[in-house]
Scaffold this active site. Structure first.
Site, PDB file in Angstrom:
ATOM      1  N   ARG A   1      10.821  -0.183  10.181  1.00  0.00           N
ATOM      2  CA  ARG A   1      10.498  -0.829   8.893  1.00  0.00           C
ATOM      3  C   ARG A   1      11.815  -1.099   8.192  1.00  0.00           C
ATOM      4  O   ARG A   1      12.601  -0.175   7.955  1.00  0.00           O
ATOM      5  CB  ARG A   1       9.598   0.065   8.041  1.00  0.00           C
ATOM      6  CG  ARG A   1       9.471  -0.423   6.618  1.00  0.00           C
ATOM      7  CD  ARG A   1       8.397   0.275   5.826  1.00  0.00           C
ATOM      8  NE  ARG A   1       7.075  -0.157   6.232  1.00  0.00           N
ATOM      9  CZ  ARG A   1       5.974  -0.003   5.498  1.00  0.00           C
ATOM     10  NH1 ARG A   1       6.048   0.564   4.314  1.00  0.00           N
ATOM     11  NH2 ARG A   1       4.798  -0.416   5.945  1.00  0.00           N
TER      12      ARG A   1
ATOM     13  N   HIS B   1       4.279  -8.339   8.564  1.00  0.00           N
ATOM     14  CA  HIS B   1       3.722  -6.982   8.679  1.00  0.00           C
ATOM     15  C   HIS B   1       2.555  -7.037   9.685  1.00  0.00           C
ATOM     16  O   HIS B   1       1.390  -6.871   9.321  1.00  0.00           O
ATOM     17  CB  HIS B   1       3.239  -6.515   7.304  1.00  0.00           C
ATOM     18  CG  HIS B   1       2.922  -5.052   7.212  1.00  0.00           C
ATOM     19  ND1 HIS B   1       3.235  -4.149   8.216  1.00  0.00           N
ATOM     20  CD2 HIS B   1       2.329  -4.329   6.220  1.00  0.00           C
ATOM     21  CE1 HIS B   1       2.838  -2.939   7.833  1.00  0.00           C
ATOM     22  NE2 HIS B   1       2.284  -3.017   6.644  1.00  0.00           N
TER      23      HIS B   1
ATOM     24  N   GLN C   1      -0.382  -4.293  10.100  1.00  0.00           N
ATOM     25  CA  GLN C   1      -1.461  -4.302   9.106  1.00  0.00           C
ATOM     26  C   GLN C   1      -2.559  -5.282   9.513  1.00  0.00           C
ATOM     27  O   GLN C   1      -3.739  -5.040   9.287  1.00  0.00           O
ATOM     28  CB  GLN C   1      -0.895  -4.679   7.733  1.00  0.00           C
ATOM     29  CG  GLN C   1      -1.932  -4.639   6.624  1.00  0.00           C
ATOM     30  CD  GLN C   1      -2.414  -3.233   6.318  1.00  0.00           C
ATOM     31  OE1 GLN C   1      -1.618  -2.337   6.120  1.00  0.00           O
ATOM     32  NE2 GLN C   1      -3.737  -3.043   6.277  1.00  0.00           N
TER      33      GLN C   1
ATOM     34  N   ASP D   1      -2.412  -8.487  -2.035  1.00  0.00           N
ATOM     35  CA  ASP D   1      -1.333  -7.498  -1.879  1.00  0.00           C
ATOM     36  C   ASP D   1      -0.581  -7.450  -3.213  1.00  0.00           C
ATOM     37  O   ASP D   1      -0.813  -8.295  -4.089  1.00  0.00           O
ATOM     38  CB  ASP D   1      -0.415  -7.969  -0.720  1.00  0.00           C
ATOM     39  CG  ASP D   1       0.728  -7.021  -0.398  1.00  0.00           C
ATOM     40  OD1 ASP D   1       0.677  -5.849  -0.809  1.00  0.00           O
ATOM     41  OD2 ASP D   1       1.685  -7.464   0.278  1.00  0.00           O
TER      42      ASP D   1
ATOM     43  N   CYS E   1      -3.999  -4.302   1.623  1.00  0.00           N
ATOM     44  CA  CYS E   1      -3.268  -3.461   2.589  1.00  0.00           C
ATOM     45  C   CYS E   1      -2.843  -2.129   1.989  1.00  0.00           C
ATOM     46  O   CYS E   1      -2.537  -1.192   2.731  1.00  0.00           O
ATOM     47  CB  CYS E   1      -2.063  -4.216   3.134  1.00  0.00           C
ATOM     48  SG  CYS E   1      -0.835  -4.635   1.890  1.00  0.00           S
TER      49      CYS E   1
ATOM     50  N   ARG F   1      -5.375   1.631  10.491  1.00  0.00           N
ATOM     51  CA  ARG F   1      -3.978   1.566  10.924  1.00  0.00           C
ATOM     52  C   ARG F   1      -3.753   2.560  12.072  1.00  0.00           C
ATOM     53  O   ARG F   1      -3.068   2.262  13.045  1.00  0.00           O
ATOM     54  CB  ARG F   1      -3.034   1.908   9.751  1.00  0.00           C
ATOM     55  CG  ARG F   1      -3.066   0.938   8.579  1.00  0.00           C
ATOM     56  CD  ARG F   1      -2.490  -0.410   8.955  1.00  0.00           C
ATOM     57  NE  ARG F   1      -1.141  -0.294   9.473  1.00  0.00           N
ATOM     58  CZ  ARG F   1      -0.040  -0.168   8.719  1.00  0.00           C
ATOM     59  NH1 ARG F   1      -0.131  -0.190   7.398  1.00  0.00           N
ATOM     60  NH2 ARG F   1       1.169  -0.091   9.268  1.00  0.00           N
TER      61      ARG F   1
HETATM   62  N1  NVA Z   1       4.173  -6.793   0.595  1.00  0.00           N
HETATM   63  C1  NVA Z   1       4.272  -5.351   0.478  1.00  0.00           C
HETATM   64  C2  NVA Z   1       3.465  -4.705   1.537  1.00  0.00           C
HETATM   65  C3  NVA Z   1       3.452  -3.196   1.477  1.00  0.00           C
HETATM   66  C4  NVA Z   1       2.649  -2.580   2.596  1.00  0.00           C
HETATM   67  C5  NVA Z   1       5.727  -4.928   0.573  1.00  0.00           C
HETATM   68  O1  NVA Z   1       6.450  -5.500   1.412  1.00  0.00           O
HETATM   69  O2  NVA Z   1       6.160  -4.065  -0.193  1.00  0.00           O
HETATM   70  N1   CP Z   2       0.004  -0.905   4.046  1.00  0.00           N
HETATM   71  C1   CP Z   2       1.128  -0.233   4.341  1.00  0.00           C
HETATM   72  O1   CP Z   2       1.911  -0.610   5.194  1.00  0.00           O
HETATM   73  O2   CP Z   2       1.303   0.890   3.593  1.00  0.00           O
HETATM   74  P1   CP Z   2       2.613   1.803   3.547  1.00  0.00           P
HETATM   75  O3   CP Z   2       3.685   0.996   2.840  1.00  0.00           O
HETATM   76  O4   CP Z   2       2.205   3.002   2.767  1.00  0.00           O
HETATM   77  O5   CP Z   2       3.038   2.131   4.934  1.00  0.00           O
END
Ligand code: NVA
Ligand code: CP
Length: 305
Positions: free
Chosen positions: A105, A132, A135, A220, A260, A288
């Site tokens: 990540r 992502h 997800q 989101d 998500c 997930r």
């Molecule tokens: N769009 C959000 C998704 C978090 C799971 C982010 O990138 O922070």
């Molecule tokens: N939806 C998701 O990826 O959540 P986290 O940021 O908690 O991993």
């Protein structure tokens, strides 16, 4: 390396392969609930590099690898040489020589691409600024468990044209559905991604027009990780883009909604929808675990073949 399979976006698998992973996720969920032994990979090691915060992704991968009989190793860039300037390419080469599979990540999507290009084991994108895909496996599994195939359905994305929205664009292509994106002007997803999917993806700035007769409405946060300084300004601009019961009233009858998570009640989604007893958002989060176990199984077996 070149013949190693990775999962950096949904386009790394064919529609048939994605369908198989999701069906296997559904099966593994059932097996897990029945207390089956799923330890197919004793001694396997999952390296987990997280440059951004996470609850669901970290817990689901770590728990998932434990269920599969292996070990998960959390690697913060702050505690490794990654934040001290060791090239991503060198890190990919070294880390992959010691583990069986890697999840990353991070910020720039090029970072996972560069790591994967030098990795001898499968690399999974656990979220970048652009995509992502994990997800989406969980979202598609959740849809299929409730409604069957999503092919030919109408999905409405409400909010920022962000990493989740862009993964929904890839999903529209791979799972064959129509996607209507309702975002404030100036917050559209990548224009070339839109252009290459214009046969099934459209932008409609009015959320009520976009959500009309939608089978699934999804959203989101308005400010993603890395955009915290824009939170206040975005909250004003995005105020008309809340998923709430009024918006759901224009969707198709029996329409589902997803998020998500993490969610901001009263911003992108109303507290009423978040806390509704029939919300499927919690199943979406739990899936997930199951979808990613199926993903890890698929990639580890492919790398052994
Ligand atoms: N769009 C959000 C998704 C978090 C799971 C982010 O990138 O922070
Ligand atoms: N939806 C998701 O990826 O959540 P986290 O940021 O908690 O991993």
């Amino acid at each position: 390396m070149s013949n190693t399979r990775h999962f950096l976006t949904l386009l790394d698998f064919s529609p048939a392969e994605l369908e198989n992973i999701i069906q296997r996720g559904i099966e593994m969920k059932r097996e897990h609930a029945a207390g089956a032994n799923q330890q197919a990979f004793p001694g396997s090691v999952l390296g987990m590099i997280f440059a951004k915060s996470s609850t669901r992704t970290r817990v689901s991968f770590e728990a998932g690898m434990a269920h599969l009989g292996g070990h998960a190793m959390f690697l913060s860039p702050r505690d490794t040489q990654l934040d001290r300037g060791e090239p991503v390419e060198d890190s990919g080469r070294v880390i992959s020589s010691m583990v069986d599979i890697v999840v990353i990540r991070t910020y720039g999507h090029d970072i996972v691409e560069r790591f994967a290009a030098h990795s001898s084991v499968p690399v999974i994108n656990a979220l970048t600024d652009d995509y992502h895909p994990c997800q989406l496996l969980a979202d598609m599994q959740t849809w299929m468990e409730h409604r069957g195939s999503i092919a030919g359905k109408r999905v409405c994305w409400v909010g920022d044209g962000n990493n989740m929205c862009q993964s929904y664009i890839n999903a529209a292509r791979q799972f064959d559905f129509e996607l209507r994106i309702a975002c404030p002007p100036g917050f559209e997803p990548d224009s070339s991604l839109l252009a290459s999917n214009s046969d099934r993806v459209s932008i409609e700035h009015d959320p009520k027009l976009a959500a009309r007769e939608a089978d699934l409405v999804t959203t989101d946060v308005w400010a993603s990780m890395g955009q915290e300084s824009e939170q206040r300004e975005r909250a004003e601009l995005f105020a008309p883009y809340q998923v709430n019961s009024e918006l759901m009233s224009v969707a198709a009858s029996g329409a589902l909604y997803m998020h998500c998570l993490p969610a901001h009640r009263g911003e992108e989604i109303s507290a009423q929808l978040m806390d509704a007893p029939d919300s499927i958002i919690w199943e979406e989060a739990e899936n997930r675990l199951h979808a990613q176990k199926a993903l890890m199984e698929t990639l580890i077996l492919a790398n052994r073949a």
